[in-house]
Write a protein that holds these residues in place. Sequence first.
Motif, short mmCIF file in Angstrom:
data_model
loop_
_atom_site.label_atom_id
_atom_site.label_comp_id
_atom_site.label_asym_id
_atom_site.label_seq_id
_atom_site.Cartn_x
_atom_site.Cartn_y
_atom_site.Cartn_z
N SER A 37 -72.76 -32.72 -97.22
CA SER A 37 -71.60 -32.20 -96.48
C SER A 37 -70.50 -31.72 -97.41
CB SER A 37 -71.06 -33.25 -95.51
OG SER A 37 -72.01 -33.50 -94.51
N PRO A 38 -70.14 -32.49 -98.44
CA PRO A 38 -69.11 -31.98 -99.36
C PRO A 38 -69.54 -30.68 -100.05
CG PRO A 38 -69.37 -34.34 -99.66
CD PRO A 38 -70.46 -33.91 -98.74
N ASP A 39 -70.84 -30.56 -100.37
CA ASP A 39 -71.32 -29.31 -100.97
C ASP A 39 -71.17 -28.14 -100.02
OD1 ASP A 39 -72.03 -30.63 -103.30
OD2 ASP A 39 -74.15 -30.81 -102.75
N LEU A 40 -71.47 -28.35 -98.74
CA LEU A 40 -71.33 -27.29 -97.75
C LEU A 40 -69.87 -26.89 -97.55
CD1 LEU A 40 -73.94 -28.42 -95.07
CD2 LEU A 40 -74.10 -26.49 -96.65
N ILE A 41 -68.99 -27.89 -97.54
CA ILE A 41 -67.56 -27.61 -97.39
C ILE A 41 -67.06 -26.79 -98.58
CG2 ILE A 41 -65.27 -28.68 -97.38
CD1 ILE A 41 -66.59 -31.01 -95.78
N THR A 42 -67.45 -27.19 -99.78
CA THR A 42 -67.06 -26.45 -100.98
C THR A 42 -67.58 -25.02 -100.93
OG1 THR A 42 -67.04 -28.48 -102.28
CG2 THR A 42 -67.17 -26.42 -103.50
N LEU A 43 -68.81 -24.86 -100.52
CA LEU A 43 -69.40 -23.53 -100.41
C LEU A 43 -68.64 -22.67 -99.42
CD1 LEU A 43 -71.73 -21.62 -101.16
CD2 LEU A 43 -73.01 -22.62 -99.27
N ALA A 44 -68.29 -23.23 -98.27
CA ALA A 44 -67.55 -22.48 -97.25
C ALA A 44 -66.16 -22.10 -97.75
CB ALA A 44 -67.45 -23.30 -95.97
N LEU A 45 -65.50 -23.02 -98.45
CA LEU A 45 -64.15 -22.74 -98.96
C LEU A 45 -64.17 -21.70 -100.08
CD1 LEU A 45 -62.62 -26.33 -99.02
CD2 LEU A 45 -62.02 -24.45 -97.48
N ARG A 46 -65.09 -21.84 -101.00
CA ARG A 46 -65.15 -20.91 -102.13
C ARG A 46 -65.74 -19.56 -101.74
NH1 ARG A 46 -66.86 -24.70 -107.24
NH2 ARG A 46 -64.98 -25.97 -107.20
N GLY A 47 -66.58 -19.56 -100.73
CA GLY A 47 -67.21 -18.32 -100.31
C GLY A 47 -66.37 -17.51 -99.35
N ASN A 48 -65.23 -18.05 -98.95
CA ASN A 48 -64.31 -17.39 -98.03
C ASN A 48 -64.98 -17.03 -96.70
OD1 ASN A 48 -62.24 -17.51 -99.97
ND2 ASN A 48 -63.00 -15.65 -100.93
N SER A 49 -65.92 -17.84 -96.27
CA SER A 49 -66.65 -17.58 -95.03
C SER A 49 -65.75 -17.58 -93.81
CB SER A 49 -67.73 -18.65 -94.83
OG SER A 49 -68.55 -18.75 -95.94
N PHE A 50 -64.74 -18.41 -93.84
CA PHE A 50 -63.88 -18.57 -92.67
C PHE A 50 -62.49 -17.99 -92.89
CE2 PHE A 50 -67.10 -21.89 -92.50
CZ PHE A 50 -67.62 -21.65 -91.24
N GLU A 51 -62.39 -17.10 -93.85
CA GLU A 51 -61.10 -16.49 -94.16
C GLU A 51 -60.56 -15.70 -92.96
OE1 GLU A 51 -60.60 -13.36 -97.32
OE2 GLU A 51 -60.00 -15.17 -98.41
N PHE A 52 -61.43 -15.18 -92.13
CA PHE A 52 -61.00 -14.40 -90.97
C PHE A 52 -60.14 -15.24 -90.02
CE2 PHE A 52 -64.84 -16.44 -89.56
CZ PHE A 52 -64.62 -16.74 -88.22
N LEU A 53 -60.27 -16.55 -90.07
CA LEU A 53 -59.50 -17.42 -89.18
C LEU A 53 -58.02 -17.48 -89.58
CD1 LEU A 53 -62.01 -20.36 -88.71
CD2 LEU A 53 -61.40 -18.60 -87.05
N ASP A 54 -57.71 -17.06 -90.80
CA ASP A 54 -56.30 -17.05 -91.24
C ASP A 54 -55.46 -16.11 -90.38
OD1 ASP A 54 -56.88 -18.84 -93.23
OD2 ASP A 54 -57.05 -17.31 -94.81
N ASP A 55 -56.07 -15.08 -89.84
CA ASP A 55 -55.34 -14.09 -89.03
C ASP A 55 -55.29 -14.46 -87.55
OD1 ASP A 55 -54.95 -12.58 -91.31
OD2 ASP A 55 -56.84 -11.50 -91.03
N GLU A 56 -55.97 -15.53 -87.17
CA GLU A 56 -55.99 -15.94 -85.77
C GLU A 56 -54.68 -16.64 -85.40
OE1 GLU A 56 -58.48 -15.54 -83.35
OE2 GLU A 56 -59.21 -14.12 -84.85
N PRO A 57 -54.18 -16.40 -84.19
CA PRO A 57 -52.94 -17.08 -83.79
C PRO A 57 -53.20 -18.57 -83.52
CG PRO A 57 -53.83 -15.82 -81.97
CD PRO A 57 -54.68 -15.50 -83.17
N ASP A 58 -52.18 -19.37 -83.75
CA ASP A 58 -52.27 -20.80 -83.45
C ASP A 58 -52.04 -20.98 -81.96
OD1 ASP A 58 -52.75 -21.54 -86.08
OD2 ASP A 58 -50.61 -21.71 -86.54
N LEU A 59 -53.11 -21.24 -81.23
CA LEU A 59 -53.02 -21.37 -79.77
C LEU A 59 -52.66 -22.78 -79.33
CD1 LEU A 59 -56.14 -19.28 -78.78
CD2 LEU A 59 -53.76 -18.53 -78.86
N TYR A 60 -52.99 -23.76 -80.16
CA TYR A 60 -52.80 -25.14 -79.76
C TYR A 60 -52.02 -25.89 -80.84
CZ TYR A 60 -56.55 -23.80 -76.63
OH TYR A 60 -57.31 -23.16 -75.70
N SER A 61 -51.34 -26.93 -80.41
CA SER A 61 -50.63 -27.78 -81.37
C SER A 61 -50.99 -29.23 -81.05
CB SER A 61 -49.12 -27.58 -81.25
OG SER A 61 -48.64 -28.15 -80.05
#
Length: 71
Positions: A37-61
Amino acid sequence: MNIHLVESIIQVIRSLSPEEQAILEEKLFFDVAYPSSPDLITLALRGNSFEFLDDEPDLYSLDDGEPMPCP
């Protein structure tokens, strides 16, 4: 198929102590070749796989909805 090799390996395994056999069994059957799991998390963070979510509005708090009871 190399029957002699297989028989030799079986003979070596049977000559191992119970502790050595347990270590061998762990290596053969429990060392998973899948990434952790830590390897997968590192891969996702370094690979910028979820970078598109940075532009998503914060709908919930944290103040939205009702708190969930702890078990």
